[in-house]
Motif scaffolding. Sequence first.
Motif, PDB file in Angstrom:
ATOM      1  N   TYR A 157       0.887  -1.013   0.250  1.00 58.95           N
ATOM      2  CA  TYR A 157      -0.132  -0.324   0.186  1.00 58.95           C
ATOM      3  C   TYR A 157       1.046   1.039  -0.055  1.00 58.95           C
ATOM      4  O   TYR A 157      -0.113   2.282  -0.211  1.00 58.95           O
ATOM      5  CB  TYR A 157      -1.091  -0.187   1.382  1.00 58.95           C
TER       6      TYR A 157
ATOM      7  N   ARG B  88      -7.293   0.379 -13.704  1.00 52.02           N
ATOM      8  CA  ARG B  88      -8.806   0.895 -13.524  1.00 52.02           C
ATOM      9  C   ARG B  88     -10.136  -0.250 -13.308  1.00 52.02           C
ATOM     10  O   ARG B  88     -10.218  -0.148 -14.550  1.00 52.02           O
ATOM     11  CB  ARG B  88      -8.612   2.173 -13.862  1.00 52.02           C
TER      12      ARG B  88
ATOM     13  N   ILE C 295     -13.595   2.026  -7.499  1.00 56.99           N
ATOM     14  CA  ILE C 295     -12.876   2.132  -7.251  1.00 56.99           C
ATOM     15  C   ILE C 295     -11.624   2.907  -8.070  1.00 56.99           C
ATOM     16  O   ILE C 295     -11.394   2.674  -8.519  1.00 56.99           O
ATOM     17  CB  ILE C 295     -11.698   0.362  -6.460  1.00 56.99           C
ATOM     18  N   SER C 296     -11.748   4.012  -6.388  1.00 55.42           N
ATOM     19  CA  SER C 296     -10.733   4.889  -6.616  1.00 55.42           C
ATOM     20  C   SER C 296      -8.966   4.302  -6.489  1.00 55.42           C
ATOM     21  O   SER C 296      -8.828   3.554  -5.713  1.00 55.42           O
ATOM     22  CB  SER C 296     -10.811   6.108  -5.744  1.00 55.42           C
TER      23      SER C 296
ATOM     24  N   LYS D 136      -6.416   2.661  -3.476  1.00 57.84           N
ATOM     25  CA  LYS D 136      -6.319   1.050  -3.884  1.00 57.84           C
ATOM     26  C   LYS D 136      -4.998   0.978  -4.201  1.00 57.84           C
ATOM     27  O   LYS D 136      -4.025   1.772  -3.455  1.00 57.84           O
ATOM     28  CB  LYS D 136      -6.477   0.450  -5.717  1.00 57.84           C
TER      29      LYS D 136
ATOM     30  N   LYS E  16       1.034  -5.530  -6.523  1.00 58.18           N
ATOM     31  CA  LYS E  16      -0.642  -6.741  -6.550  1.00 58.18           C
ATOM     32  C   LYS E  16       0.194  -7.862  -7.003  1.00 58.18           C
ATOM     33  O   LYS E  16       1.706  -8.396  -6.923  1.00 58.18           O
ATOM     34  CB  LYS E  16      -0.982  -6.147  -7.928  1.00 58.18           C
TER      35      LYS E  16
END
Length: 463
Positions: free
Chosen positions: A16, A266, A270-271, A275, A279
């Motif tokens: 994050y 995108r 979901i902004s 996010k 990943k």
Amino acid sequence: MDCKLYVSTCHICNRYKKPLKRAKAELGRYHSGVPFERIHLDILGPLPVTQQNNKYVLVIIDQFTKWLECCPLPNQNAEVVAKALMDSTISRFGCPMELHTDQGKNVDGRVIRQLCDLLEVSKTRTSAYHPASNGQVERYNRIITQLIRCFLKKNQNRWDIHLQQLAGAIRATENRQTGFTPNFMVFGREVNQPIDLVLGQIKERFPDQDICKYVQSLRNSLKDAHDIARDNLKSAQKRQKQDYDLNLNFRKYCVGDIVLKLDTARKVGISPKLKAPWKGPYVVIEVKSPALLKIKDRKREEVVHHDRLKLCIDREIPLWLQRLRNDILGRAENKLERDTNMELEDLYLDILFSGENQNTQNGLNPLSESLTDDLDNNDPFLVSDSLTNNYNNEQIIIKDLHSLIDIPSDLDATLAYDLSQNSLLPNSDDINRDTDKLDNGSKQGQVGRRKRQMPSYLHDYVQ
């Protein structure tokens, strides 16, 4: 130090938090050397819908000559793109040797690939979410957008009316990399413009001369222009690479490394600001090049650019990922072992069947001679190859047993094995050893020959 290690291996922080410095691999260099050897293709849009119902622009650029074609399209379906490509470029300049696009299904799907297979054109594509791999056409997309914006001002729904005139202006502009205009690179001359009539330059371009001489001079001018353009392109690419590679942040990945992938896709609802930017985790299963790596998760495999990866240093690794990594490393080791064995077999066969270097003095063939040069024949752990015999009719030892099998550490190394007789011989020191006296004054007889079965791990290496 423990606190820093604990924070750096945090699962949530690694996914994050955005990096302070993005990964950056070295700039690759590739360029064609003849006209229309490699063409780049991309879709520009969507733009405002015009009166002719056009919404997109198909941009086609030749990598060597910088020749530009712009085709307005009502949609970006694969059939429409394939027809525009055939009508605007292939039917005029012939089939290219290579077609380079991104991974969009309208330019890299079944229709375009079938067209390339039909015309014997090699189809290549960029890595996912890395438009810099197709930077040749991306740069011209910006130029076309600037010209349309400056020319139209407020009439945005009429961009397709004068699109071909804008493309012609680009083709008549000198390219700073080649040093020539695309028109001169393709035709060997500059096309006529209205200003040429005013300045009277048309007669200078077409002097009165014989046709054969004109064709020869045109051919010579094209050849000279292409030779100069190749040198200019080589210098420009070298300069670009020097500038690009100043601030590298390169990391070399190996098979089995656990990585995270930058997630730039995108999704609706979901902004993108909230996010997770990373990943994963993934496992590197193949290194195609220093900048291209093939990664795998539970479900799928994909090829990703180096700049979109970072090393995963989480404290806790999922069990499925550990099993997948061990399986990949095991297969990689087996493949490396097979490749090594095949190379050694080819080397041995080449030496074995080359009769030019045979040693006629001691009767050794080249294979035995090459393998026995650096071995110590007094080593008890040596295995016979049985390819040839020496002058005493004894087999030549050519392989070290230590390199073939694991010798137990507690094995008595003072005993030498007579492999031809499948028996155990005592060491010479033991045979010549004097009899020892016991504490009570009695004498112990000389040690006799002992018979013992050969260890089982030697059976596979003895004829």
